[in-house]
Design a protein around this motif. Structure first.
Motif, PDB file in Angstrom:
ATOM      1  N   GLN A 184       0.856  -1.083   0.004  1.00  0.00           N
ATOM      2  CA  GLN A 184       0.027  -0.023   0.024  1.00  0.00           C
ATOM      3  C   GLN A 184       0.707   1.474   0.068  1.00  0.00           C
ATOM      4  OE1 GLN A 184      -0.792  -0.053   4.587  1.00  0.00           O
ATOM      5  NE2 GLN A 184      -2.519   0.628   3.622  1.00  0.00           N
ATOM      6  N   ARG A 185       1.850   1.293   0.448  1.00  0.00           N
ATOM      7  CA  ARG A 185       3.014   2.252   0.472  1.00  0.00           C
ATOM      8  C   ARG A 185       2.987   2.941  -0.882  1.00  0.00           C
ATOM      9  NH1 ARG A 185       2.410   4.551   5.247  1.00  0.00           N
ATOM     10  NH2 ARG A 185       2.754   3.070   6.882  1.00  0.00           N
ATOM     11  N   LEU A 186       3.114   1.959  -1.949  1.00  0.00           N
ATOM     12  CA  LEU A 186       3.170   2.190  -3.473  1.00  0.00           C
ATOM     13  C   LEU A 186       2.023   3.424  -3.746  1.00  0.00           C
ATOM     14  CD1 LEU A 186       4.020  -1.075  -5.047  1.00  0.00           C
ATOM     15  CD2 LEU A 186       5.568   0.639  -4.413  1.00  0.00           C
ATOM     16  N   TRP A 187       0.941   3.560  -3.413  1.00  0.00           N
ATOM     17  CA  TRP A 187      -0.123   4.375  -3.715  1.00  0.00           C
ATOM     18  C   TRP A 187      -0.218   5.335  -2.716  1.00  0.00           C
ATOM     19  CZ3 TRP A 187      -1.547  -0.884  -3.311  1.00  0.00           C
ATOM     20  CH2 TRP A 187      -2.436  -1.107  -1.846  1.00  0.00           C
ATOM     21  N   GLN A 188       0.723   5.579  -1.638  1.00  0.00           N
ATOM     22  CA  GLN A 188       0.551   6.680  -0.581  1.00  0.00           C
ATOM     23  C   GLN A 188       1.307   7.716  -0.907  1.00  0.00           C
ATOM     24  OE1 GLN A 188       1.689   5.201   3.295  1.00  0.00           O
ATOM     25  NE2 GLN A 188       0.476   6.696   4.330  1.00  0.00           N
ATOM     26  N   VAL A 189       1.795   7.914  -2.187  1.00  0.00           N
ATOM     27  CA  VAL A 189       2.488   9.077  -2.577  1.00  0.00           C
ATOM     28  C   VAL A 189       2.100   9.343  -3.988  1.00  0.00           C
ATOM     29  CG1 VAL A 189       4.770   8.588  -1.071  1.00  0.00           C
ATOM     30  CG2 VAL A 189       4.515   7.576  -3.414  1.00  0.00           C
ATOM     31  N   PRO A 190       2.218  10.565  -4.314  1.00  0.00           N
ATOM     32  CA  PRO A 190       1.586  10.861  -5.629  1.00  0.00           C
ATOM     33  C   PRO A 190       2.555  10.304  -6.723  1.00  0.00           C
ATOM     34  CG  PRO A 190       2.128  12.913  -4.221  1.00  0.00           C
ATOM     35  CD  PRO A 190       2.801  11.854  -3.405  1.00  0.00           C
ATOM     36  N   ARG A 191       1.904  10.277  -8.044  1.00  0.00           N
ATOM     37  CA  ARG A 191       2.387   9.543  -9.097  1.00  0.00           C
ATOM     38  C   ARG A 191       3.912  10.300  -9.519  1.00  0.00           C
ATOM     39  NH1 ARG A 191       0.846  11.762 -14.182  1.00  0.00           N
ATOM     40  NH2 ARG A 191      -0.481  13.434 -13.909  1.00  0.00           N
ATOM     41  N   SER A 192       3.742  11.679  -9.254  1.00  0.00           N
ATOM     42  CA  SER A 192       5.022  12.271  -9.772  1.00  0.00           C
ATOM     43  C   SER A 192       6.280  12.023  -9.290  1.00  0.00           C
ATOM     44  CB  SER A 192       4.749  13.867  -9.647  1.00  0.00           C
ATOM     45  OG  SER A 192       4.515  14.177  -8.155  1.00  0.00           O
ATOM     46  N   ILE A 193       6.098  11.343  -8.001  1.00  0.00           N
ATOM     47  CA  ILE A 193       7.472  10.883  -7.324  1.00  0.00           C
ATOM     48  C   ILE A 193       8.083   9.875  -8.004  1.00  0.00           C
ATOM     49  CG2 ILE A 193       8.168   9.564  -5.220  1.00  0.00           C
ATOM     50  CD1 ILE A 193       7.341  12.327  -4.641  1.00  0.00           C
ATOM     51  N   ILE A 211      -3.809   5.395  -8.111  1.00  0.00           N
ATOM     52  CA  ILE A 211      -5.053   5.131  -7.088  1.00  0.00           C
ATOM     53  C   ILE A 211      -5.808   6.143  -6.694  1.00  0.00           C
ATOM     54  CG2 ILE A 211      -5.729   3.833  -5.103  1.00  0.00           C
ATOM     55  CD1 ILE A 211      -4.031   1.378  -6.244  1.00  0.00           C
ATOM     56  N   VAL A 212      -4.578   7.186  -5.930  1.00  0.00           N
ATOM     57  CA  VAL A 212      -4.815   8.281  -5.141  1.00  0.00           C
ATOM     58  C   VAL A 212      -4.852   9.402  -6.037  1.00  0.00           C
ATOM     59  CG1 VAL A 212      -4.568   9.628  -2.907  1.00  0.00           C
ATOM     60  CG2 VAL A 212      -4.260   7.018  -3.069  1.00  0.00           C
ATOM     61  N   SER A 213      -3.737   9.494  -6.730  1.00  0.00           N
ATOM     62  CA  SER A 213      -3.384  10.666  -7.609  1.00  0.00           C
ATOM     63  C   SER A 213      -4.448  10.959  -8.433  1.00  0.00           C
ATOM     64  CB  SER A 213      -2.230  10.264  -8.383  1.00  0.00           C
ATOM     65  OG  SER A 213      -1.006  10.194  -7.590  1.00  0.00           O
ATOM     66  N   VAL A 214      -5.267  10.181  -9.247  1.00  0.00           N
ATOM     67  CA  VAL A 214      -6.256  10.493 -10.189  1.00  0.00           C
ATOM     68  C   VAL A 214      -7.391  11.196  -9.443  1.00  0.00           C
ATOM     69  CG1 VAL A 214      -7.914   9.788 -11.822  1.00  0.00           C
ATOM     70  CG2 VAL A 214      -5.762   8.830 -12.034  1.00  0.00           C
ATOM     71  N   PRO A 215      -8.099  10.627  -8.742  1.00  0.00           N
ATOM     72  CA  PRO A 215      -9.054  11.479  -8.089  1.00  0.00           C
ATOM     73  C   PRO A 215      -8.577  12.692  -7.360  1.00  0.00           C
ATOM     74  CG  PRO A 215      -8.927   9.344  -6.667  1.00  0.00           C
ATOM     75  CD  PRO A 215      -7.817   9.438  -7.916  1.00  0.00           C
ATOM     76  N   SER A 216      -7.524  12.643  -6.654  1.00  0.00           N
ATOM     77  CA  SER A 216      -6.850  14.084  -5.962  1.00  0.00           C
ATOM     78  C   SER A 216      -6.626  15.389  -7.082  1.00  0.00           C
ATOM     79  CB  SER A 216      -5.525  13.504  -5.451  1.00  0.00           C
ATOM     80  OG  SER A 216      -5.943  12.658  -4.383  1.00  0.00           O
ATOM     81  N   GLU A 217      -6.138  14.701  -8.167  1.00  0.00           N
ATOM     82  CA  GLU A 217      -5.760  15.701  -9.050  1.00  0.00           C
ATOM     83  C   GLU A 217      -6.950  16.246  -9.969  1.00  0.00           C
ATOM     84  OE1 GLU A 217      -2.324  14.932 -11.781  1.00  0.00           O
ATOM     85  OE2 GLU A 217      -1.633  13.404 -10.532  1.00  0.00           O
ATOM     86  N   ILE A 218      -7.926  15.413 -10.083  1.00  0.00           N
ATOM     87  CA  ILE A 218      -9.268  15.795 -10.729  1.00  0.00           C
ATOM     88  C   ILE A 218     -10.002  16.645  -9.980  1.00  0.00           C
ATOM     89  CG2 ILE A 218     -11.617  15.111 -11.327  1.00  0.00           C
ATOM     90  CD1 ILE A 218     -10.359  12.493 -12.651  1.00  0.00           C
ATOM     91  N   LEU A 219     -10.060  16.491  -8.455  1.00  0.00           N
ATOM     92  CA  LEU A 219     -10.632  17.388  -7.516  1.00  0.00           C
ATOM     93  C   LEU A 219      -9.908  18.760  -7.672  1.00  0.00           C
ATOM     94  CD1 LEU A 219     -12.787  17.937  -5.341  1.00  0.00           C
ATOM     95  CD2 LEU A 219     -10.806  16.955  -3.596  1.00  0.00           C
ATOM     96  N   LEU A 220      -8.476  18.961  -7.757  1.00  0.00           N
ATOM     97  CA  LEU A 220      -7.667  20.022  -7.898  1.00  0.00           C
ATOM     98  C   LEU A 220      -7.840  20.841  -9.032  1.00  0.00           C
ATOM     99  CD1 LEU A 220      -4.663  18.734  -6.052  1.00  0.00           C
ATOM    100  CD2 LEU A 220      -6.288  20.526  -5.149  1.00  0.00           C
ATOM    101  N   GLY A 221      -8.684  20.144 -10.088  1.00  0.00           N
ATOM    102  CA  GLY A 221      -8.737  20.597 -11.500  1.00  0.00           C
ATOM    103  C   GLY A 221      -7.818  20.762 -12.527  1.00  0.00           C
ATOM    104  N   LYS A 222      -6.819  19.604 -12.287  1.00  0.00           N
ATOM    105  CA  LYS A 222      -5.877  19.411 -12.893  1.00  0.00           C
ATOM    106  C   LYS A 222      -6.178  18.617 -14.364  1.00  0.00           C
ATOM    107  CE  LYS A 222      -2.468  19.520  -9.209  1.00  0.00           C
ATOM    108  NZ  LYS A 222      -1.057  18.839  -8.847  1.00  0.00           N
ATOM    109  N   ASN A 223      -5.511  19.045 -15.475  1.00  0.00           N
ATOM    110  CA  ASN A 223      -5.895  18.410 -16.802  1.00  0.00           C
ATOM    111  C   ASN A 223      -5.150  16.953 -17.057  1.00  0.00           C
ATOM    112  OD1 ASN A 223      -7.053  18.024 -19.395  1.00  0.00           O
ATOM    113  ND2 ASN A 223      -5.440  19.359 -20.432  1.00  0.00           N
ATOM    114  N   ILE A 224      -5.676  15.979 -16.575  1.00  0.00           N
ATOM    115  CA  ILE A 224      -5.318  14.882 -16.607  1.00  0.00           C
ATOM    116  C   ILE A 224      -6.209  13.615 -17.512  1.00  0.00           C
ATOM    117  CG2 ILE A 224      -3.646  14.928 -14.673  1.00  0.00           C
ATOM    118  CD1 ILE A 224      -5.841  13.194 -13.024  1.00  0.00           C
TER     119      ILE A 224
END
Length: 258
Positions: A184-193, A211-224
């Protein structure tokens, strides 16, 4: 749905029977959540950013991880652990004899309520983090965030179910249900790492980093959108693969002994 809620009621009865155990593990769960936030707090106090994520953005990321992780331990881990035990003990035969889809039954038969505190903490931290942003997120972003939060949970389910189904083919491999939780530590950090080969592997070949990066970045309005759609397609493909593998494995199943 009747079967689904009946299992939830049964687990609630068990929780009320062993209330001290429930309160103890709820406290432990809350402490681990606090430690996760404190860990990233220390890093952000030194660097200010992490992988290009600002402090409020990173807290949104950690809050999202908390929500996903709470569901993982409350529902996915509980069911996959029972699922593999049933295979090794021979009790899976009783699952196949019931007039209901076997995959559905093993996916909803158990759960734990001890991570409710994590859901509350994660939700509160997410709302607080959104308030700290220098801009306001849109309703559309919130809706898409909730959708891809479900996609991420479903991705974890599909991957976990696929791994657990390997128990049909490996005799007495009791630790197979712990393979994904230990990662689980593999998805506990942003994908940019992740960079180089690690980035290709954890965002394309096996997109744990999304897993965590996609919903988080979408919430922040990033174009992904390309990455998000790829993650959605990969999840659907993973579900179909797991379904086919499960049906094939059950045909080869010979009760006790695998």
């Amino acid at each position: 749905w009747y079967i689904f809620w009946k299992f939830r009621a049964l687990r609630l009865m068990v929780m009320m029977e062993y209330r001290l155990d429930f309160f103890f593990w709820t406290f432990v769960s809350a402490m681990w959540t606090g430690f996760d936030f404190f860990f990233f707090f220390l890093i952000l106090q030194v660097n200010g950013t992490l992988g290009g994520w600002s402090t409020p953005e990173m807290y949104i990321f950690v809050s999202t991880f908390t929500l996903i992780d709470a569901f993982f331990w409350s529902f996915l881990y509980a069911n996959m652990r029972v699922y593999t035990r049933q295979i090794f003990s021979g009790d899976f035969t009783h699952v196949l004899l019931k007039p209901i889809d076997a995959q559905y039954l093993v996916s909803v038969q158990d759960n734990s309520y001890t991570n409710v505190s994590r859901l509350i903490i994660g939700t509160a931290a997410l709302l607080w983090s959104l308030h700290q942003l220098p801009y306001r997120v849109t309703i559309a972003n919130v809706a898409l965030y909730l959708f891809f939060l479900c996609v991420s949970i479903f991705f974890l389910y599909c991957l976990y179910f696929l791994i657990a189904t390997c128990a049909f083919w490996f005799e007495k491999l009791e630790s197979i249900s712990d393979m994904l939780p230990s990662s689980q530590r593999l998805w506990q950090v942003p994908r940019s790492i992740y960079t180089g080969v690690a980035s290709v592997f954890f965002t394309v070949l096996l997109p744990l980093g999304l897993i965590v990066s996609v919903p988080s970045e979408i919430l922040l309005g990033k174009n992904i959108w390309q990455i998000a759609l790829y993650f959605l397609a990969f999840t659907c493909g993973l579900f179909l693969l797991g379904r086919v593998f499960f049906l094939y494995s059950t045909r080869k199943y010979s009760s006790l002994g695998g």
